[in-house]
Scaffold this motif. Structure first.
Motif, PDB file in Angstrom:
ATOM      1  N   ASN A 158      -8.070   1.292  26.280  1.00  0.00           N
ATOM      2  CA  ASN A 158      -7.729   1.051  24.706  1.00  0.00           C
ATOM      3  C   ASN A 158      -7.186   1.943  22.993  1.00  0.00           C
ATOM      4  O   ASN A 158      -8.057   1.522  22.588  1.00  0.00           O
ATOM      5  CB  ASN A 158      -8.631  -0.190  24.100  1.00  0.00           C
ATOM      6  N   PHE A 159      -8.059   3.502  24.062  1.00  0.00           N
ATOM      7  CA  PHE A 159      -9.266   4.125  22.889  1.00  0.00           C
ATOM      8  C   PHE A 159      -7.295   4.455  22.180  1.00  0.00           C
ATOM      9  O   PHE A 159      -7.680   4.591  20.757  1.00  0.00           O
ATOM     10  CB  PHE A 159      -9.318   5.583  23.661  1.00  0.00           C
ATOM     11  N   ILE A 160      -6.313   5.062  22.379  1.00  0.00           N
ATOM     12  CA  ILE A 160      -5.720   5.619  21.570  1.00  0.00           C
ATOM     13  C   ILE A 160      -5.089   4.147  20.966  1.00  0.00           C
ATOM     14  O   ILE A 160      -4.152   4.922  19.919  1.00  0.00           O
ATOM     15  CB  ILE A 160      -4.474   5.797  23.157  1.00  0.00           C
ATOM     16  N   GLY A 161      -4.443   3.034  21.244  1.00  0.00           N
ATOM     17  CA  GLY A 161      -4.017   2.179  21.001  1.00  0.00           C
ATOM     18  C   GLY A 161      -4.955   1.769  20.285  1.00  0.00           C
ATOM     19  O   GLY A 161      -4.912   1.381  18.669  1.00  0.00           O
ATOM     20  N   ASP A 162      -6.531   1.813  20.085  1.00  0.00           N
ATOM     21  CA  ASP A 162      -7.156   1.641  19.058  1.00  0.00           C
ATOM     22  C   ASP A 162      -7.375   2.458  18.002  1.00  0.00           C
ATOM     23  O   ASP A 162      -7.521   2.231  16.145  1.00  0.00           O
ATOM     24  CB  ASP A 162      -8.919   1.280  19.523  1.00  0.00           C
ATOM     25  N   MET A 163      -7.365   3.264  17.996  1.00  0.00           N
ATOM     26  CA  MET A 163      -7.118   5.175  17.520  1.00  0.00           C
ATOM     27  C   MET A 163      -6.307   4.538  15.939  1.00  0.00           C
ATOM     28  O   MET A 163      -5.891   5.086  15.331  1.00  0.00           O
ATOM     29  CB  MET A 163      -7.114   6.451  18.072  1.00  0.00           C
ATOM     30  N   LEU A 164      -4.313   4.150  16.879  1.00  0.00           N
ATOM     31  CA  LEU A 164      -3.368   4.142  16.304  1.00  0.00           C
ATOM     32  C   LEU A 164      -3.494   2.686  15.464  1.00  0.00           C
ATOM     33  O   LEU A 164      -3.550   2.924  14.054  1.00  0.00           O
ATOM     34  CB  LEU A 164      -2.285   3.878  17.200  1.00  0.00           C
ATOM     35  N   GLY A 165      -3.791   1.845  15.834  1.00  0.00           N
ATOM     36  CA  GLY A 165      -4.333   0.707  14.918  1.00  0.00           C
ATOM     37  C   GLY A 165      -5.608   1.194  13.717  1.00  0.00           C
ATOM     38  O   GLY A 165      -5.496   0.750  12.600  1.00  0.00           O
ATOM     39  N   LEU A 166      -6.123   1.988  14.004  1.00  0.00           N
ATOM     40  CA  LEU A 166      -7.686   2.664  12.663  1.00  0.00           C
ATOM     41  C   LEU A 166      -6.514   3.276  11.985  1.00  0.00           C
ATOM     42  O   LEU A 166      -6.954   3.036  10.265  1.00  0.00           O
ATOM     43  CB  LEU A 166      -8.499   3.270  13.820  1.00  0.00           C
ATOM     44  N   ALA A 167      -5.346   3.570  12.565  1.00  0.00           N
ATOM     45  CA  ALA A 167      -4.635   5.241  10.929  1.00  0.00           C
ATOM     46  C   ALA A 167      -4.108   3.960  10.822  1.00  0.00           C
ATOM     47  O   ALA A 167      -3.984   4.749   9.885  1.00  0.00           O
ATOM     48  CB  ALA A 167      -3.756   5.725  12.434  1.00  0.00           C
ATOM     49  N   SER A 168      -3.330   2.844  11.333  1.00  0.00           N
ATOM     50  CA  SER A 168      -2.414   2.090  10.550  1.00  0.00           C
ATOM     51  C   SER A 168      -3.541   1.622   9.354  1.00  0.00           C
ATOM     52  O   SER A 168      -2.979   0.524   8.295  1.00  0.00           O
ATOM     53  CB  SER A 168      -1.963   0.930  11.703  1.00  0.00           C
ATOM     54  N   GLY A 169      -4.402   1.398   9.901  1.00  0.00           N
ATOM     55  CA  GLY A 169      -5.405   0.429   8.601  1.00  0.00           C
ATOM     56  C   GLY A 169      -5.575   1.381   7.372  1.00  0.00           C
ATOM     57  O   GLY A 169      -5.577   1.147   6.017  1.00  0.00           O
ATOM     58  N   VAL A 170      -6.224   2.745   7.691  1.00  0.00           N
ATOM     59  CA  VAL A 170      -6.653   3.856   6.875  1.00  0.00           C
ATOM     60  C   VAL A 170      -5.166   3.273   6.539  1.00  0.00           C
ATOM     61  O   VAL A 170      -5.277   3.995   4.858  1.00  0.00           O
ATOM     62  CB  VAL A 170      -6.817   5.116   7.260  1.00  0.00           C
ATOM     63  N   GLY A 171      -3.901   4.241   6.486  1.00  0.00           N
ATOM     64  CA  GLY A 171      -2.863   4.289   6.256  1.00  0.00           C
ATOM     65  C   GLY A 171      -2.391   2.986   5.112  1.00  0.00           C
ATOM     66  O   GLY A 171      -1.764   3.364   4.349  1.00  0.00           O
ATOM     67  N   TYR A 172      -1.849   1.488   5.373  1.00  0.00           N
ATOM     68  CA  TYR A 172      -2.171   0.727   4.900  1.00  0.00           C
ATOM     69  C   TYR A 172      -3.141   0.662   3.485  1.00  0.00           C
ATOM     70  O   TYR A 172      -2.822   0.255   1.636  1.00  0.00           O
ATOM     71  CB  TYR A 172      -2.543  -0.011   5.593  1.00  0.00           C
ATOM     72  N   GLY A 173      -4.267   0.670   3.513  1.00  0.00           N
ATOM     73  CA  GLY A 173      -5.710   1.065   2.222  1.00  0.00           C
ATOM     74  C   GLY A 173      -5.227   2.600   1.595  1.00  0.00           C
ATOM     75  O   GLY A 173      -4.878   1.951   0.086  1.00  0.00           O
ATOM     76  N   LEU A 174      -5.021   3.288   2.313  1.00  0.00           N
ATOM     77  CA  LEU A 174      -4.178   4.392   1.189  1.00  0.00           C
ATOM     78  C   LEU A 174      -2.734   3.903   0.333  1.00  0.00           C
ATOM     79  O   LEU A 174      -2.623   4.586  -0.879  1.00  0.00           O
ATOM     80  CB  LEU A 174      -4.419   5.652   1.717  1.00  0.00           C
ATOM     81  N   TYR A 175      -2.255   3.217   0.771  1.00  0.00           N
ATOM     82  CA  TYR A 175      -0.789   3.411   0.188  1.00  0.00           C
ATOM     83  C   TYR A 175      -1.132   1.899  -1.306  1.00  0.00           C
ATOM     84  O   TYR A 175      -0.755   2.297  -1.903  1.00  0.00           O
ATOM     85  CB  TYR A 175      -0.187   2.274   1.595  1.00  0.00           C
ATOM     86  N   LEU A 176      -2.157   0.875  -0.466  1.00  0.00           N
ATOM     87  CA  LEU A 176      -2.361   0.431  -1.361  1.00  0.00           C
ATOM     88  C   LEU A 176      -2.913   0.716  -2.724  1.00  0.00           C
ATOM     89  O   LEU A 176      -3.309   0.058  -4.500  1.00  0.00           O
ATOM     90  CB  LEU A 176      -3.194  -1.230  -1.172  1.00  0.00           C
ATOM     91  N   PHE A 177      -3.987   1.506  -2.222  1.00  0.00           N
ATOM     92  CA  PHE A 177      -4.742   2.322  -3.362  1.00  0.00           C
ATOM     93  C   PHE A 177      -3.647   3.936  -4.325  1.00  0.00           C
ATOM     94  O   PHE A 177      -4.004   2.784  -5.212  1.00  0.00           O
ATOM     95  CB  PHE A 177      -6.153   3.251  -2.528  1.00  0.00           C
ATOM     96  N   PHE A 178      -3.142   4.442  -3.469  1.00  0.00           N
ATOM     97  CA  PHE A 178      -2.222   5.293  -4.108  1.00  0.00           C
ATOM     98  C   PHE A 178      -1.051   4.481  -5.202  1.00  0.00           C
ATOM     99  O   PHE A 178      -0.370   5.006  -6.109  1.00  0.00           O
ATOM    100  CB  PHE A 178      -1.468   5.909  -3.227  1.00  0.00           C
ATOM    101  N   SER A 179      -0.219   3.141  -5.136  1.00  0.00           N
ATOM    102  CA  SER A 179       0.320   2.518  -5.283  1.00  0.00           C
ATOM    103  C   SER A 179      -0.148   2.357  -7.011  1.00  0.00           C
ATOM    104  O   SER A 179       0.708   1.432  -7.824  1.00  0.00           O
ATOM    105  CB  SER A 179       0.539   1.471  -5.061  1.00  0.00           C
ATOM    106  N   ARG A 180      -1.745   2.434  -7.322  1.00  0.00           N
ATOM    107  CA  ARG A 180      -2.388   1.635  -8.252  1.00  0.00           C
ATOM    108  C   ARG A 180      -1.623   3.002  -9.435  1.00  0.00           C
ATOM    109  O   ARG A 180      -2.750   2.770 -10.824  1.00  0.00           O
ATOM    110  CB  ARG A 180      -3.920   1.497  -8.212  1.00  0.00           C
TER     111      ARG A 180
END
Length: 311
Positions: A158-180
């Motif tokens: 599941n390594f590739i999928g988990d890394m994509l999932g982690l990337a989605s979490g970081v991306g979502y967090g950065l989106y919320l952060f930059f929106s401020r």
């Protein structure tokens, strides 16, 4: 309607619509990046049409494009593409858990860089909804033989999928952060640029790995366009409005409502069931998210009442 009420109202509706992603995605025969690109593109076209009808297109021209405006849109588009793709390479539990690390990232970043204060109460509510999310998606489980177990793991399979999932979490967090940042930009213009730069970011990925539409039929196209309108234009526009009026921690609490909506659709439409722990998780998510709203509203009413008594 005051700004906090507007922020909470739009965030609740946005989270509810986002919870419908599984319903749409199960009826679309293509990859996650195509689905995310369509959501971004349809959203951009719809918000541009709406602004043209309202005579607000001048707001787009007047907006100064900065790195944070580009980054928020790009992060939003890429996190959605990574999340849907992650579900194809790893377990759904891992994918959902990892994308929902996003609000936690954004809260920490906002506290460090934007100096947003996190009260003990807000931190407690955020913790409650996070634990509730773990219960709902089965990361924390219970059985008579094994007791309480934590099932998140990064296996080779599941390594590739988990890394994509982690990337989605970081991306979502950065989106919320930059929106401020750049709260001077109107909600309509910000939505348009989020959609635009989100689509551009995914389009760049298409150059590296061209998408396949070989399995798309008429039904899939209808579901895809509908998803782009309701969960692209509708949900993400409301999320943009909410991000302008709420702090990162407040957004984080309410955003977890999406997991409850998703579980409800699974039960009602796909015959899925909830365990006792998942039901408790749903209560924690609703209680934590709504608790932030109720407490905020109560404080405002008390302050208003005290102000009236003083006068």
């Amino acid at each position: 309607m005051n700004t906090k009420t507007l922020g909470y109202s739009t965030m609740i509706v946005s989270a509810a619509l986002m919870g419908c992603v599984g319903l749409f995605a199960r009826n679309i025969n293509t990859s996650g990046d195509v689905i995310a690109f369509t959501r971004m593109t349809v959203g951009a076209i719809c918000i541009l049409g709406l602004m043209f009808y309202q005579g607000k297109t001048s707001l787009i021209k007047a907006t100064k494009i900065t790195s944070t405006v580009i980054a928020s849109g790009a992060c939003l588009g890429l996190c959605l593409a990574a999340y849907v793709s992650a579900t194809q390479y790893t377990t759904l539990a891992n994918a959902v858990f990892l994308i929902y690390t996003g609000p936690v990232f954004s809260t920490i970043l906002a506290a460090i860089f934007l100096k947003e204060k996190i009260s003990k109460l807000t931190a407690s509510l955020l913790t409650a909804v996070f634990i509730g999310c773990l219960f709902i998606i089965g990361i924390i489980n219970y059985s008579a033989t094994d007791g309480l177990t934590v099932s998140l793991s990064f296996s080779k399979e599941n390594f590739i999928g988990d890394m994509l999932g982690l990337a989605s979490g970081v991306g979502y967090g950065l989106y919320l952060f930059f929106s401020r940042y750049r709260t001077d930009v109107s909600s309509d213009s910000r939505s348009f640029f989020n959609f635009l730069f989100g689509a551009v970011a995914i389009g760049v990925c298409f150059v590296v790995k061209p998408p396949s539409l070989a399995d798309m039929n008429t039904s899939s196209w209808i579901w895809l366009i509908s998803m782009g309108f309701f969960i692209g234009f509708g949900a993400l526009t409301l999320l943009t409005i909410a991000a302008k009026h709420l702090k990162a921690a407040e957004l984080a609490c309410v955003s977890y409502l999406e997991t409850v909506v998703g579980a409800g659709i699974g039960i009602a439409m796909f015959g899925e069931s909830l365990t006792l722990l998942q039901s408790i998780g749903g209560i924690l998510v609703i209680g934590g998210g709504m608790g932030e709203i109720v407490i905020s509203m109560t404080k405002k009413r008390v302050a208003l009442k005290n102000s009236q008594l003083e006068h």
